[in-house]
Design an enzyme around this catalytic site. Structure first.
Site, PDB file in Angstrom:
ATOM      1  N   THR A  48       0.857  -1.202  -0.026  1.00 14.16           N
ATOM      2  CA  THR A  48      -0.112   0.042   0.016  1.00 14.16           C
ATOM      3  C   THR A  48       0.710   1.189   0.319  1.00 14.16           C
ATOM      4  O   THR A  48       0.582   2.103  -0.902  1.00 14.16           O
ATOM      5  CB  THR A  48      -1.106  -0.040   1.104  1.00 14.16           C
ATOM      6  OG1 THR A  48      -1.637  -1.078   1.260  1.00 14.16           O
ATOM      7  CG2 THR A  48      -1.905   1.237   1.293  1.00 14.16           C
ATOM      8  N   TYR A 111     -13.009  -4.828  -3.018  1.00 14.71           N
ATOM      9  CA  TYR A 111     -14.187  -4.385  -3.848  1.00 14.71           C
ATOM     10  C   TYR A 111     -15.223  -5.471  -4.107  1.00 14.71           C
ATOM     11  O   TYR A 111     -16.172  -5.362  -3.538  1.00 14.71           O
ATOM     12  CB  TYR A 111     -13.617  -3.768  -5.083  1.00 14.71           C
ATOM     13  CG  TYR A 111     -14.820  -3.134  -6.012  1.00 14.71           C
ATOM     14  CD1 TYR A 111     -15.570  -1.988  -5.730  1.00 14.71           C
ATOM     15  CD2 TYR A 111     -15.236  -3.868  -7.126  1.00 14.71           C
ATOM     16  CE1 TYR A 111     -16.588  -1.504  -6.028  1.00 14.71           C
ATOM     17  CE2 TYR A 111     -16.576  -3.348  -7.841  1.00 14.71           C
ATOM     18  CZ  TYR A 111     -16.944  -2.087  -7.305  1.00 14.71           C
ATOM     19  OH  TYR A 111     -18.098  -1.846  -8.010  1.00 14.71           O
ATOM     20  N   TYR A 137      -2.438 -10.403   4.246  1.00 11.75           N
ATOM     21  CA  TYR A 137      -2.520  -8.979   4.695  1.00 11.75           C
ATOM     22  C   TYR A 137      -4.184  -8.530   4.883  1.00 11.75           C
ATOM     23  O   TYR A 137      -4.831  -8.758   4.123  1.00 11.75           O
ATOM     24  CB  TYR A 137      -1.930  -8.273   3.421  1.00 11.75           C
ATOM     25  CG  TYR A 137      -1.949  -6.723   3.823  1.00 11.75           C
ATOM     26  CD1 TYR A 137      -2.050  -6.238   5.110  1.00 11.75           C
ATOM     27  CD2 TYR A 137      -1.807  -5.896   2.825  1.00 11.75           C
ATOM     28  CE1 TYR A 137      -2.021  -4.732   5.281  1.00 11.75           C
ATOM     29  CE2 TYR A 137      -1.841  -4.467   3.030  1.00 11.75           C
ATOM     30  CZ  TYR A 137      -1.767  -3.937   3.865  1.00 11.75           C
ATOM     31  OH  TYR A 137      -1.825  -2.509   4.473  1.00 11.75           O
ATOM     32  N   ARG A 142      -9.446  -0.752   4.129  1.00 13.21           N
ATOM     33  CA  ARG A 142      -9.154  -0.527   2.749  1.00 13.21           C
ATOM     34  C   ARG A 142     -10.069  -1.526   1.941  1.00 13.21           C
ATOM     35  O   ARG A 142     -10.585  -1.182   0.815  1.00 13.21           O
ATOM     36  CB  ARG A 142      -7.659  -0.536   2.342  1.00 13.21           C
ATOM     37  CG  ARG A 142      -7.027   0.649   2.745  1.00 13.21           C
ATOM     38  CD  ARG A 142      -5.457   0.643   2.378  1.00 13.21           C
ATOM     39  NE  ARG A 142      -4.810   1.922   2.956  1.00 13.21           N
ATOM     40  CZ  ARG A 142      -4.550   2.761   2.103  1.00 13.21           C
ATOM     41  NH1 ARG A 142      -5.125   3.148   0.820  1.00 13.21           N
ATOM     42  NH2 ARG A 142      -3.735   3.970   2.360  1.00 13.21           N
ATOM     43  N   LYS A 165       0.176 -10.051   8.224  1.00 13.62           N
ATOM     44  CA  LYS A 165       0.113  -8.699   8.660  1.00 13.62           C
ATOM     45  C   LYS A 165      -1.145  -8.061   9.157  1.00 13.62           C
ATOM     46  O   LYS A 165      -2.022  -8.024   8.111  1.00 13.62           O
ATOM     47  CB  LYS A 165       0.510  -7.782   7.352  1.00 13.62           C
ATOM     48  CG  LYS A 165       0.713  -6.275   7.622  1.00 13.62           C
ATOM     49  CD  LYS A 165       1.015  -5.214   6.666  1.00 13.62           C
ATOM     50  CE  LYS A 165       1.212  -3.807   6.587  1.00 13.62           C
ATOM     51  NZ  LYS A 165       1.456  -3.091   5.696  1.00 13.62           N
ATOM     52  N   ILE A 207       5.129  -4.563  10.043  1.00 12.39           N
ATOM     53  CA  ILE A 207       5.514  -4.071   8.774  1.00 12.39           C
ATOM     54  C   ILE A 207       4.883  -2.748   8.777  1.00 12.39           C
ATOM     55  O   ILE A 207       3.752  -2.301   8.782  1.00 12.39           O
ATOM     56  CB  ILE A 207       4.756  -4.826   7.650  1.00 12.39           C
ATOM     57  CG1 ILE A 207       5.185  -6.233   7.705  1.00 12.39           C
ATOM     58  CG2 ILE A 207       4.708  -4.408   6.428  1.00 12.39           C
ATOM     59  CD1 ILE A 207       4.538  -7.299   6.602  1.00 12.39           C
TER      60      ILE A 207
END
Length: 297
Positions: A48, A111, A137, A142, A165, A207
């Protein structure tokens, strides 16, 4: 116990851009050397913070290739290869494997999202077809989807799925994941302001966005904790909180690229649709950096 890719501070490295918007590989090389000199424990590229959403596949390939070559085995290189298209994520993961990365960071589908069973199918398909350790992740703010502890338990049974993560912000959920999965799934904090809480639960490190500008300090927070210097680690962590928060005063990586520019790395701007930091937030960020001592007052 599965292989640990790294312990400590992994930097979610920025992708510097030239004025024309192309990747600035010369500055990327300078940043990599700065990170290694200041004891960063791993480099995570094309995540990201590296603006993976606006890098083409060809650009990602070149950024990964350059990073692997520049690091030259000194510390692990982990490539972000996630997608909401499972076959595309697999293709990018296989490509990163050929380029010589040490591990993969694969975000949950976004999405289109999916169910928990869909997450298991998605990650299992990728893990079955690569020969690298995978860090899941989880960043629901997001992606709109979150991996549940019970789903982690199922995924942790795969030999190639070794860590996560975790950026869901829910310490109770993270504790449940660690309780269920034990040594079969390492946990890295995906939020800088939760490093110490996650380490205290048995996490392996972070991270980090903060590590872009403060690699040594981020490394030391983790290593002091691991060596039993808990108060020293916590004191440095608390001292860092204001700057950590200011690096998220706007959408990541807008603030951290501005911060990198302020300490002398010509990282340029983010690609659209991300725009430059407002003058008000820029002033607050600079003041926080001055108070922390990384730029002069």
């Amino acid at each position: 116990m599965k292989k640990t890719i790294f312990k400590g501070s992994g930097v979610a490295i920025v992708t510097p851009m030239k004025d024309d918007g192309s990747v600035n590989f010369d500055v990327l090389g300078e940043i990599i050397e700065f990170q290694i000199k200041n004891k960063t424990d791993a480099i995570i590229t094309c995540g990201t913070t590296g603006e993976s959403a606006t890098l083409s596949d060809d650009e990602k390939t070149e950024v990964i290739r350059y990073t692997v070559d520049k690091v030259n085995g000194r510390i692990p290189v982990i490539a972000g290869t996630g997608s909401n298209n499972t076959e595309h994520a697999l293709k990018m993961s296989q490509n990163a494997q050929k380029l010589g990365v040490d591990a993969l960071l694969i975000v949950t589908p976004y999405y289109n999202k999916t169910s928990q069973k869909g997450l298991i199918a998605h990650y299992t398909h990728i893990a079955d077809n690569v020969n690298l350790p995978i860090i899941l992740y989880n960043v629901p703010s997001r992606t709109g989807v979150s991996i549940k502890p019970e789903t982690y338990l199922e995924l942790s049974k795969h030999q190639n799925i070794v860590a996560v993560k975790e950026a869901n912000g829910d310490i109770s959920s993270i504790a449940q994941t660690i309780s269920l999965c034990g040594d079969n799934l390492g946990v890295y904090s995906g939020n800088d302001d939760q490093i110490i809480p996650i380490l205290s639960l048995g996490g392996l490190g972070v991270i980090s966005v903060f590590a872009n500008v403060c690699p040594l300090e981020c490394h030391e927070i983790n290593q002091k904790f691991f060596s039993g210097e808990i108060k020293s680690a916590n004191d440095l962590f608390i001292k860092s909180i204001d700057l950590m928060n200011m690096l998220f005063c706007d959408v990541n990586p807008i603030p951290v690229k501005e911060a990198m520019n302020q300490i002398g790395f010509n990282c340029g701007r983010c690609r659209l649709p991300l725009i430059s930091l407002s003058n008000e937030n820029k002033e607050k960020l600079i003041n926080s950096m001055k108070n922390f001592g990384i730029i002069k007052k």
